[in-house]
Design a protein around this motif. Structure first.
Motif, short mmCIF file in Angstrom:
data_model
loop_
_atom_site.label_atom_id
_atom_site.label_comp_id
_atom_site.label_asym_id
_atom_site.label_seq_id
_atom_site.Cartn_x
_atom_site.Cartn_y
_atom_site.Cartn_z
N ARG A 70 -3.42 -3.55 4.23
CA ARG A 70 -4.80 -4.05 4.12
C ARG A 70 -5.49 -3.64 2.82
N VAL A 71 -4.75 -3.68 1.69
CA VAL A 71 -5.36 -3.38 0.38
C VAL A 71 -4.99 -4.43 -0.67
N LEU A 72 -4.54 -5.59 -0.24
CA LEU A 72 -4.15 -6.64 -1.18
C LEU A 72 -5.30 -7.01 -2.11
N HIS A 73 -6.53 -6.96 -1.61
CA HIS A 73 -7.70 -7.31 -2.42
C HIS A 73 -7.92 -6.35 -3.59
N HIS A 74 -7.18 -5.26 -3.64
CA HIS A 74 -7.28 -4.33 -4.78
C HIS A 74 -6.46 -4.81 -5.97
N ILE A 75 -5.52 -5.75 -5.74
CA ILE A 75 -4.74 -6.29 -6.85
C ILE A 75 -4.88 -7.80 -7.01
N ILE A 76 -5.16 -8.49 -5.94
CA ILE A 76 -5.33 -9.95 -5.97
C ILE A 76 -6.74 -10.26 -5.47
N PRO A 77 -7.58 -10.90 -6.30
CA PRO A 77 -8.93 -11.20 -5.83
C PRO A 77 -8.88 -12.13 -4.61
N PRO A 78 -9.71 -11.86 -3.62
CA PRO A 78 -9.74 -12.73 -2.45
C PRO A 78 -10.26 -14.12 -2.82
#
Length: 152
Positions: free
Chosen positions: A47-55
């Protein structure tokens, strides 16, 4: 980011990223696509994908309003940044390392290194693929593995 005060985030439980992302990204043995996909899968599962790929628009986390939310965000970003740094070669690390960098900035710098010069890399890889001979390898399996690596 609706994290309660006493909620433990799953990303903080990862003690050794190399157990999950076994590929080390290097300039010489380029496996950027494989490395990036493994890291994205790991980030998504924690649950940290938004730290590398903008939502995607409208799908982002809620704005950080409390000090606790801001602190958790900074901690998670540092964790993801450590994952990136721990899975790349020393040469790449010294190339992208910047003071007070975010995980997304480091991710984007790596993407730019491997995808900005995509056309020239394709030409160079096609040339290397064409000039690779079986005589350079101890067996057929090693030769095929090298051709697959170049093709990937």
């Amino acid at each position: 980011m609706a994290a309660g005060k006493h909620m433990f985030h799953p990303a903080l439980a990862v003690s050794n990223i190399k157990n999950h992302v076994s590929v080390v990204l290097e300039m010489e043995n380029v496996q950027y696509g494989t490395w990036a996909e493994l890291l994205k899968i790991h980030a998504r599962s924690h649950r940290v994908l938004h730290h590398i790929i903008p939502p995607e628009s409208g799908m982002g986390p809620t704005p950080l309003s409390t000090d606790a939310e801001k602190e958790l965000w900074a901690t998670l970003d540092a964790t993801v940044l450590q994952w990136i740094y721990s899975t790349i070669s020393t040469d790449l690390l010294t190339t992208i390392l910047e003071h007070d960098s975010s995980a997304m900035e480091a991710w984007n710098r790596l993407r730019d290194i491997f995808q900005d010069n995509e056309i020239s890399r394709v030409v160079a890889l096609e040339q290397e693929f064409s000039s690779t001979t079986m005589a350079e390898f101890p067996n057929v399996a090693a030769y095929c593995q090298r051709l697959k690596s170049l093709a990937d």
